[in-house]
Design a protein around this motif. Structure first.
Motif, PDB file in Angstrom:
ATOM      1  N   TYR A 101     -61.547  -8.317  21.776  1.00 50.33           N
ATOM      2  CA  TYR A 101     -60.656  -8.439  20.613  1.00 50.33           C
ATOM      3  C   TYR A 101     -59.562  -7.385  20.716  1.00 50.33           C
ATOM      4  O   TYR A 101     -59.778  -6.284  21.197  1.00 50.33           O
TER       5      TYR A 101
ATOM      6  N   TYR B 241     -56.689  -5.547  18.111  1.00 52.89           N
ATOM      7  CA  TYR B 241     -56.129  -5.297  16.794  1.00 52.89           C
ATOM      8  C   TYR B 241     -55.022  -4.267  16.949  1.00 52.89           C
ATOM      9  O   TYR B 241     -54.981  -3.518  17.926  1.00 52.89           O
TER      10      TYR B 241
ATOM     11  N   GLN C 227     -52.695  -1.333  14.419  1.00 51.01           N
ATOM     12  CA  GLN C 227     -52.634  -0.660  13.140  1.00 51.01           C
ATOM     13  C   GLN C 227     -51.334   0.105  13.043  1.00 51.01           C
ATOM     14  O   GLN C 227     -51.093   1.032  13.815  1.00 51.01           O
TER      15      GLN C 227
ATOM     16  N   GLN D 164     -51.657   1.476   7.298  1.00 50.26           N
ATOM     17  CA  GLN D 164     -52.043   0.118   6.922  1.00 50.26           C
ATOM     18  C   GLN D 164     -53.401  -0.217   7.527  1.00 50.26           C
ATOM     19  O   GLN D 164     -53.883   0.471   8.428  1.00 50.26           O
ATOM     20  N   GLY D 165     -54.010  -1.280   7.070  1.00 46.54           N
ATOM     21  CA  GLY D 165     -55.257  -1.736   7.661  1.00 46.54           C
ATOM     22  C   GLY D 165     -55.010  -2.378   9.015  1.00 46.54           C
ATOM     23  O   GLY D 165     -53.914  -2.857   9.291  1.00 46.54           O
ATOM     24  N   PRO D 166     -56.004  -2.377   9.896  1.00 45.03           N
ATOM     25  CA  PRO D 166     -55.835  -3.027  11.195  1.00 45.03           C
ATOM     26  C   PRO D 166     -55.489  -4.501  11.045  1.00 45.03           C
ATOM     27  O   PRO D 166     -55.988  -5.179  10.145  1.00 45.03           O
TER      28      PRO D 166
ATOM     29  N   TYR E  10     -55.408  -8.186  12.976  1.00 45.29           N
ATOM     30  CA  TYR E  10     -55.937  -8.967  14.098  1.00 45.29           C
ATOM     31  C   TYR E  10     -54.778  -9.520  14.925  1.00 45.29           C
ATOM     32  O   TYR E  10     -53.780 -10.016  14.383  1.00 45.29           O
TER      33      TYR E  10
ATOM     34  N   TYR F  20     -55.786  -1.391  19.438  1.00 46.27           N
ATOM     35  CA  TYR F  20     -57.198  -1.193  19.731  1.00 46.27           C
ATOM     36  C   TYR F  20     -57.751  -2.395  20.501  1.00 46.27           C
ATOM     37  O   TYR F  20     -57.549  -3.544  20.103  1.00 46.27           O
TER      38      TYR F  20
ATOM     39  N   ARG G 142     -67.112  -7.066  21.659  1.00 49.47           N
ATOM     40  CA  ARG G 142     -68.085  -7.338  20.603  1.00 49.47           C
ATOM     41  C   ARG G 142     -68.865  -8.585  20.935  1.00 49.47           C
ATOM     42  O   ARG G 142     -68.292  -9.583  21.353  1.00 49.47           O
TER      43      ARG G 142
ATOM     44  N   PHE H  61     -67.479  -3.488  14.907  1.00 47.99           N
ATOM     45  CA  PHE H  61     -66.463  -3.205  15.903  1.00 47.99           C
ATOM     46  C   PHE H  61     -66.444  -1.712  16.206  1.00 47.99           C
ATOM     47  O   PHE H  61     -66.463  -0.900  15.300  1.00 47.99           O
TER      48      PHE H  61
ATOM     49  N   PHE I  22     -63.989   0.889  17.496  1.00 45.00           N
ATOM     50  CA  PHE I  22     -62.548   0.932  17.700  1.00 45.00           C
ATOM     51  C   PHE I  22     -62.083   1.937  18.733  1.00 45.00           C
ATOM     52  O   PHE I  22     -61.071   1.739  19.385  1.00 45.00           O
ATOM     53  N   GLY I  23     -62.728   3.016  18.906  1.00 45.85           N
ATOM     54  CA  GLY I  23     -62.199   4.069  19.772  1.00 45.85           C
ATOM     55  C   GLY I  23     -60.924   4.639  19.182  1.00 45.85           C
ATOM     56  O   GLY I  23     -60.689   4.556  17.970  1.00 45.85           O
ATOM     57  N   THR I  24     -60.082   5.212  20.044  1.00 44.36           N
ATOM     58  CA  THR I  24     -58.844   5.832  19.559  1.00 44.36           C
ATOM     59  C   THR I  24     -57.607   5.020  19.905  1.00 44.36           C
ATOM     60  O   THR I  24     -56.518   5.329  19.460  1.00 44.36           O
TER      61      THR I  24
ATOM     62  N   TYR J 142     -65.572   0.175   6.524  1.00 42.33           N
ATOM     63  CA  TYR J 142     -65.306   1.147   7.579  1.00 42.33           C
ATOM     64  C   TYR J 142     -64.692   2.395   6.947  1.00 42.33           C
ATOM     65  O   TYR J 142     -64.114   2.335   5.862  1.00 42.33           O
TER      66      TYR J 142
ATOM     67  N   GLY K 191     -59.994   5.994  15.231  1.00 39.67           N
ATOM     68  CA  GLY K 191     -60.115   4.596  14.877  1.00 39.67           C
ATOM     69  C   GLY K 191     -61.116   4.412  13.753  1.00 39.67           C
ATOM     70  O   GLY K 191     -61.898   5.310  13.450  1.00 39.67           O
ATOM     71  N   PRO K 192     -61.102   3.265  13.122  1.00 38.55           N
ATOM     72  CA  PRO K 192     -62.078   2.998  12.058  1.00 38.55           C
ATOM     73  C   PRO K 192     -63.513   3.073  12.582  1.00 38.55           C
ATOM     74  O   PRO K 192     -63.788   2.668  13.708  1.00 38.55           O
TER      75      PRO K 192
ATOM     76  N   LEU L  14     -61.805   1.338   4.608  1.00 39.15           N
ATOM     77  CA  LEU L  14     -61.297   0.008   4.911  1.00 39.15           C
ATOM     78  C   LEU L  14     -62.368  -1.040   4.683  1.00 39.15           C
ATOM     79  O   LEU L  14     -63.547  -0.826   4.997  1.00 39.15           O
TER      80      LEU L  14
ATOM     81  N   GLY M  13     -58.388  -5.320   4.916  1.00 40.00           N
ATOM     82  CA  GLY M  13     -57.559  -5.016   3.772  1.00 40.00           C
ATOM     83  C   GLY M  13     -56.682  -3.800   4.047  1.00 40.00           C
ATOM     84  O   GLY M  13     -56.749  -3.209   5.127  1.00 40.00           O
ATOM     85  N   PRO M  14     -55.871  -3.407   3.054  1.00 41.83           N
ATOM     86  CA  PRO M  14     -54.938  -2.294   3.244  1.00 41.83           C
ATOM     87  C   PRO M  14     -55.605  -0.930   3.192  1.00 41.83           C
ATOM     88  O   PRO M  14     -55.008   0.065   3.580  1.00 41.83           O
TER      89      PRO M  14
END
Lengths: 112, 116
Positions: A34, A36, A38, A42-44, A46, A87, A91, A100, A102-104, B35, B42-43, B91, B108-109
């Motif tokens: 996957y 993503y 960011q 803001q939120g990640p 897709y 990211y 998965r 998930f 995410f790492g950095t 998250y 990252g999250p 999140l 979401g935001p």
């Protein structure tokens, strides 16, 4: 812990293709890749995902190597709005792992 | 807008206070995830629900944290006796699990928590 390795940062000229690499050498046969992104605060968001075959949608293309140990996300014509942290996540499907990692990520800067 | 919504977007509280965040997932999504994200990272997964059942918790989710999804729709995340280390972006994400294995999460935001 994250199962992927990404470069911490990359630059790309506006209008050019941005190619973001990801190594996932320990990926299992039933794990998806996957992507993503960011944008700050803001939120990640897709972008795309795939299992074995290359995938394309309106945002990007995903190229997965034949051995599935690495992949590349391609933004065909980068714009300033593509500046973000990207990211790469592997998965499993269904019951093989649900969260998930995410790492950095890779911080992509699109330069005018 | 039919995306994932979170409320509040920002919360400032004093150490020791309790806070509660709400997440409204995309309609008909059966999975909901929480998250936490700190600056430069990252999250990190905290917990997730399938319908109203909480199926998995991370070791990051200390006993001061509790999450609920009482009717399988919206969810709340409560932090009791907040500490400065709880300052982070929280999140929420939702997904619809399919029999083919598709489970793309939509985020979401976020709610940004600052503990003074």
């Amino acid at each position: 812990d994250a199962k992927t390795t990404q470069p911490p940062s990359m630059d790309c000229a506006e209008g050019r293709a941005a190619n973001l690499p990801c190594n996932h050498s320990t990926i299992s046969g039933n794990e998806y890749v996957y992507w993503y992104r960011q944008i700050h605060s803001q939120g990640p968001q897709y972008i795309i995902h795939g299992l074995k075959n290359n995938e394309t949608n309106e945002m990007a293309s995903l190229i997965i190597t034949e051995d599935r140990k690495s992949s590349t996300l391609i933004l065909p014509h980068a714009t300033l709005r593509d500046t973000a942290v990207y990211y790469c996540i592997v998965r499993g499907s269904l019951n093989t792992g649900n969260q998930f990692y995410f790492g950095t990520g890779t911080s992509l800067t699109v330069i005018p | 807008d039919t995306g994932v919504s979170q409320d509040p977007r920002h919360k400032i509280t004093k150490r020791g206070q309790n806070v509660t965040f709400r997440c409204d997932p995309i309609s008909e999504h059966n999975r909901l995830y929480w998250y936490r994200q700190t600056l430069g990272q990252g999250p990190e997964f905290l917990t997730y629900f399938q319908n109203e059942a909480q199926l998995e918790k991370s070791r990051l989710l200390s006993d001061r944290f509790s999450a609920e999804r009482p009717k399988g729709s919206f969810s709340t995340l409560e932090i009791q006796r907040t500490e400065q280390g709880d300052s982070a972006m929280y999140l929420c994400a939702s997904s619809f699990l399919t029999t083919s294995g598709g489970d793309t999460q939509y985020f979401g935001p976020g709610t940004r928590l600052t503990v003074l």
